[in-house]
Write a protein that holds these residues in place. Structure first.
Motif, mmCIF file in Angstrom:
data_model
loop_
_atom_site.group_PDB
_atom_site.id
_atom_site.type_symbol
_atom_site.label_atom_id
_atom_site.label_comp_id
_atom_site.label_asym_id
_atom_site.label_seq_id
_atom_site.Cartn_x
_atom_site.Cartn_y
_atom_site.Cartn_z
ATOM 1 N N ASN A 30 127.558 11.759 17.338
ATOM 2 C CA ASN A 30 128.020 12.976 16.681
ATOM 3 C C ASN A 30 129.410 12.753 16.111
ATOM 4 O OD1 ASN A 30 125.687 14.254 17.520
ATOM 5 N ND2 ASN A 30 126.636 15.115 19.354
ATOM 6 N N GLY A 31 129.780 13.588 15.174
ATOM 7 C CA GLY A 31 131.118 13.544 14.606
ATOM 8 C C GLY A 31 131.495 14.922 14.105
ATOM 9 N N LEU A 32 132.557 14.999 13.345
ATOM 10 C CA LEU A 32 132.982 16.244 12.722
ATOM 11 C C LEU A 32 132.960 16.086 11.209
ATOM 12 C CD1 LEU A 32 135.996 17.247 15.009
ATOM 13 C CD2 LEU A 32 133.629 18.071 15.130
ATOM 14 N N LYS A 33 132.651 17.169 10.523
ATOM 15 C CA LYS A 33 132.546 17.143 9.064
ATOM 16 C C LYS A 33 133.216 18.389 8.512
ATOM 17 C CE LYS A 33 128.991 17.364 5.406
ATOM 18 N NZ LYS A 33 129.490 16.246 4.593
ATOM 19 N N ASN A 34 134.019 18.231 7.476
ATOM 20 C CA ASN A 34 134.642 19.381 6.831
ATOM 21 C C ASN A 34 133.577 20.201 6.098
ATOM 22 O OD1 ASN A 34 137.272 18.741 7.645
ATOM 23 N ND2 ASN A 34 137.555 17.367 5.900
ATOM 24 N N ASP A 35 133.642 21.493 6.272
ATOM 25 C CA ASP A 35 132.642 22.383 5.674
ATOM 26 C C ASP A 35 133.077 22.751 4.260
ATOM 27 O OD1 ASP A 35 130.431 23.949 5.355
ATOM 28 O OD2 ASP A 35 131.068 25.531 6.740
ATOM 29 N N THR A 36 133.076 21.757 3.384
ATOM 30 C CA THR A 36 133.575 21.959 2.018
ATOM 31 C C THR A 36 132.612 21.449 0.968
ATOM 32 O OG1 THR A 36 134.798 19.873 2.202
ATOM 33 C CG2 THR A 36 136.007 21.893 2.709
ATOM 34 N N TYR A 37 131.415 21.024 1.348
ATOM 35 C CA TYR A 37 130.498 20.464 0.352
ATOM 36 C C TYR A 37 130.042 21.542 -0.630
ATOM 37 C CZ TYR A 37 126.919 22.326 3.593
ATOM 38 O OH TYR A 37 126.159 23.135 4.407
ATOM 39 N N ARG A 38 129.830 21.134 -1.860
ATOM 40 C CA ARG A 38 129.371 21.982 -2.966
ATOM 41 C C ARG A 38 130.190 23.273 -3.053
ATOM 42 N NH1 ARG A 38 125.119 19.569 -0.675
ATOM 43 N NH2 ARG A 38 124.135 21.323 0.384
ATOM 44 N N GLU A 39 131.477 23.076 -3.133
ATOM 45 C CA GLU A 39 132.426 24.190 -3.075
ATOM 46 C C GLU A 39 132.274 25.158 -4.246
ATOM 47 O OE1 GLU A 39 135.636 25.901 -0.756
ATOM 48 O OE2 GLU A 39 134.167 24.325 -0.389
ATOM 49 N N SER A 40 132.027 24.626 -5.464
ATOM 50 C CA SER A 40 131.931 25.530 -6.620
ATOM 51 C C SER A 40 130.688 26.418 -6.515
ATOM 52 C CB SER A 40 131.905 24.729 -7.925
ATOM 53 O OG SER A 40 130.805 23.836 -7.960
ATOM 54 N N SER A 41 129.589 25.881 -5.980
ATOM 55 C CA SER A 41 128.382 26.692 -5.790
ATOM 56 C C SER A 41 128.634 27.768 -4.742
ATOM 57 C CB SER A 41 127.210 25.801 -5.353
ATOM 58 O OG SER A 41 126.965 24.787 -6.289
ATOM 59 N N TYR A 42 129.327 27.374 -3.673
ATOM 60 C CA TYR A 42 129.665 28.343 -2.624
ATOM 61 C C TYR A 42 130.546 29.459 -3.183
ATOM 62 C CZ TYR A 42 132.491 30.366 1.081
ATOM 63 O OH TYR A 42 133.159 31.249 1.884
ATOM 64 N N ASP A 43 131.568 29.095 -3.934
ATOM 65 C CA ASP A 43 132.477 30.106 -4.482
ATOM 66 C C ASP A 43 131.725 31.117 -5.330
ATOM 67 O OD1 ASP A 43 134.697 28.970 -3.276
ATOM 68 O OD2 ASP A 43 135.284 27.826 -5.047
ATOM 69 N N PHE A 44 130.800 30.618 -6.163
ATOM 70 C CA PHE A 44 130.041 31.543 -6.996
ATOM 71 C C PHE A 44 129.192 32.476 -6.139
ATOM 72 C CE2 PHE A 44 126.278 32.996 -9.132
ATOM 73 C CZ PHE A 44 126.796 33.515 -10.305
ATOM 74 N N MET A 45 128.488 31.914 -5.156
ATOM 75 C CA MET A 45 127.622 32.746 -4.315
ATOM 76 C C MET A 45 128.421 33.791 -3.558
ATOM 77 S SD MET A 45 124.844 30.014 -2.772
ATOM 78 C CE MET A 45 124.173 31.264 -1.666
ATOM 79 N N PHE A 46 129.557 33.403 -3.021
ATOM 80 C CA PHE A 46 130.367 34.337 -2.239
ATOM 81 C C PHE A 46 130.863 35.491 -3.107
ATOM 82 C CE2 PHE A 46 134.192 35.862 -0.088
ATOM 83 C CZ PHE A 46 133.728 35.989 1.206
ATOM 84 N N GLU A 47 131.260 35.183 -4.320
ATOM 85 C CA GLU A 47 131.822 36.203 -5.206
ATOM 86 C C GLU A 47 130.744 37.101 -5.822
ATOM 87 O OE1 GLU A 47 134.033 33.945 -8.013
ATOM 88 O OE2 GLU A 47 135.493 33.217 -6.522
ATOM 89 N N ASN A 48 129.511 36.624 -5.878
ATOM 90 C CA ASN A 48 128.443 37.372 -6.554
ATOM 91 C C ASN A 48 127.298 37.751 -5.619
ATOM 92 O OD1 ASN A 48 128.994 37.110 -9.740
ATOM 93 N ND2 ASN A 48 129.612 35.203 -8.747
ATOM 94 N N ILE A 49 127.560 37.788 -4.342
ATOM 95 C CA ILE A 49 126.471 37.944 -3.375
ATOM 96 C C ILE A 49 125.686 39.245 -3.559
ATOM 97 C CG2 ILE A 49 127.935 38.983 -1.576
ATOM 98 C CD1 ILE A 49 126.252 37.281 0.431
ATOM 99 N N ASP A 50 126.324 40.299 -4.020
ATOM 100 C CA ASP A 50 125.614 41.562 -4.201
ATOM 101 C C ASP A 50 124.578 41.490 -5.318
ATOM 102 O OD1 ASP A 50 126.940 42.820 -2.137
ATOM 103 O OD2 ASP A 50 128.530 43.607 -3.429
#
Length: 579
Positions: free
Chosen positions: A555-575
């Motif tokens: 096991n290891g640790l991974k930063n939760d930052t993959y596909r950041e631009s897709s995430y940003d869009f989804m978070f801002e437009n979730i409604d």
């Protein structure tokens, strides 16, 4: 083992009419039988020498006839002496396959069907041998020798299956229970049968008006109430219950956290005290009587021939025998189909059980405040992208998503979202793959999109909402890559691959003993790091947005930052991105 005593082997009365039928091997059961007496009857279980099982204990009246679609009714009959020693009947399945194209012209290949069947087994468990509309039962498994007073924590399992399949029979908790004993952290495993498909999640204005929305979620809740009332007699502690689910089961777990505006109390006590979500969190959804839900209801009514002006359609559907109702209810698209994850049946806001979209309820703070674990597989979307046939251009993907998923979003919004995903084959899912080909143009791109908008990035959105609105909640998140094979696995670490890892495999395998240890620690202490020794300290997500990264050998640790631009869009437009 502190608090554990040998179970008494008692001899009870002969079974009475209406109780579970004595199995053929009754003499063997009588020789070392396990009796647990609860208010509804004497439950007779079986043992394999290490784990005792009590299968298919009824918790509600049969949801048949006039009770079809309706909220469950608490068991009103006494069971007498009930043999809980054989496989419990599963609730009937909803639609699984087809259509395989935007029209019904295309037939899937046998190879594609075989893969889909294998995946459905992963998420819905082994296929049951018997089905019955009278299926609202509980299964309890515990270490041998446990009896009332042991006060062990309880792991309450909610199966997945796309809200169209799954059963308690498909998920045997034996290896999990044995692992708890090995770690000197014994616990009780409980699984609940709940209605799926048209039986449990029928949408439409008619269902809404009657107050029968989300019957499947209500089944799960009544199962939790049964645990509160009865689990102490099996040696469990109703004050230490953790709910756990995968896929549709994980989405159900999140829904239980926001059900009735976050009220998870029963008789003035909390029903559960922790929650684990494997591949599923908040799923933004349109109302029960919205255009998507109503279209499903109307299609079922039409197929059933229940459009008569002389009888309301719900009464007509209830009068159908189960075979005819099944044909009608399963005439709509299945989970392995061209529409794919645009599910025909799923929990939708009904104003009572779910008063709003689940993500919105979390943003409003209407949430049962308990510690949570939630995580995903690296390649969630690969098994749901077999039947789209051609997604080789932005326009084709935008048209597809607009038609089947995001009816509230503008074309420009969907285009912007699709544009956040690279059209290079090497950038799609399975991710980090060295394979230079794909089954059809755009398959790996649409696999990435589908996996993110339902599972991977929706998980991160859910965690972000909790961290902003409910910062007092402890949360941990993970990312699984244990099926990564130097980029040569065409499915990657796909949706459902964690079921075999956690339920079936040997503790000699690293991902299995590692995952089970973290979960059992969490069950015992509310913290996956405290209890049995763990290889890697798992930080809370809010500390630095890090994921525990499960791999094949370490096991290891991974930063939760993959596909950041897709995430940003989804978070801002979730409604605008509601299913």
């Amino acid at each position: 083992m502190k608090g554990v005593t040998l179970a008494a082997l008692t001899v009870g009365l002969l079974p009475i009419a209406g109780a579970g039928t004595a199995p053929a091997a009754e003499a063997e059961v009588q020789a070392g039988r396990l009796n647990v007496t609860i208010p509804s009857g004497t439950i007779i279980g079986s043992t394999d020498g290490e784990v005792e099982s009590f299968k298919g204990i009824p918790y509600a009246d049969p949801p048949i006839g006039d009770l079809r679609f309706r909220p469950p009714v608490r068991l009103s009959t006494h069971l007498g002496e009930f043999y809980a020693t054989e496989e419990a009947a599963a609730c009937h399945e909803g639609p699984v396959f087809g259509p395989f194209a935007d029209t019904n012209d295309t037939i899937a290949t046998l190879a594609e069907i075989d893969v889909a069947n294998a995946v459905f087994k992963d998420i819905a468990g082994d296929k049951p041998t018997k089905y019955d509309e009278d299926c609202l039962t509980i299964t309890v498994q515990r270490p041998e020798g446990i009896e009332a007073g042991a006060n062990l924590p309880v792991l309450f399992w909610i199966y997945g299956g796309g809200f169209v399949g799954g059963s308690t029979t498909g998920f045997d908790g034996t290896e999990l229970v044995k692992t708890g004993v090995q770690l000197n952290q014994p616990f009780i495993f409980v699984a609940v049968n709940y209605r799926v498909g048209g039986w449990g999640f029928m949408p439409g204005e008619e269902i809404l008006r009657e107050g029968s929305g989300n019957a499947g979620l209500r089944d799960q809740r009544m199962g939790l109430e049964w645990v509160a009332d009865n689990i102490a007699e099996f040696g469990g502690d109703p004050g230490r219950v953790t709910i756990w689910g995968e896929s549709a089961g994980a989405i159900s777990v999140f829904d239980q956290l926001v059900l009735f505006d976050g009220n998870a109390t029963y008789n003035d006590r909390e029903l559960f005290h922790g929650a684990i979500m494997n591949s599923g969190t908040a799923l933004p959804t349109d109302p029960l009587d919205g255009p998507k839900g109503q279209a499903i209801y109307d299609a079922v009514v039409k197929k059933a021939g229940c459009e008569s002006e002389h009888e309301d359609s719900l009464s007509c559907l209830r009068k159908l025998d189960n075979d005819n109702f099944t044909a009608a209810a399963n005439s709509v698209p299945g989970i392995f189909s061209y529409p794919s994850l645009a599910l025909s049946y799923l929990p939708r806001p009904d104003g009572t059980v779910l008063t709003d979209s689940p993500d919105a309820l979390a943003r409003q703070g209407k949430f049962h405040k308990v510690p949570v674990i939630m995580g995903t597989q690296e390649d969630e979307g690969t098994p749901f992208s077999f039947f789209q046939n051609d997604m080789g251009t932005d326009d084709k993907i935008v048209t597809y998503l607009s038609k089947y998923y995001f009816g509230n979003a503008t074309s420009d919004q969907v285009s912007e979202f699709v544009g956040t995903y690279s059209d290079k084959i090497s950038d799609g899912s399975p991710f980090r793959s060295n394979l230079p080909y794909e089954l059809y143009p755009g398959k790996r791109r649409i696999a990435a999109i589908l996996g993110d908008m339902v599972f991977n990035l929706m998980r991160r959105i859910t965690l972000q909402i909790l961290s902003e609105e409910l910062p007092e909640i402890s949360s941990w998140s993970y990312f699984s890559s244990y099926n990564y094979n130097f980029g040569l696995n065409p499915m990657g670490t796909m949706h459902g691959s964690d079921i075999a890892v956690l339920f079936e495999n040997s503790n000699d395998e690293h991902p299995t003993i590692s995952g089970r240890t973290y979960y059992i620690n969490f069950l015992y202490t509310g913290d996956p790091n405290i209890g049995s020794n763990v290889e890697v300290l798992w930080p809370q997500w809010t500390e630095d947005h890090q994921l525990l990264w499960f791999n094949k050998t370490e096991n290891g640790l991974k930063n939760d930052t993959y596909r950041e631009s897709s995430y940003d869009f989804m978070f801002e437009n979730i409604d605008s991105l509601r299913f």
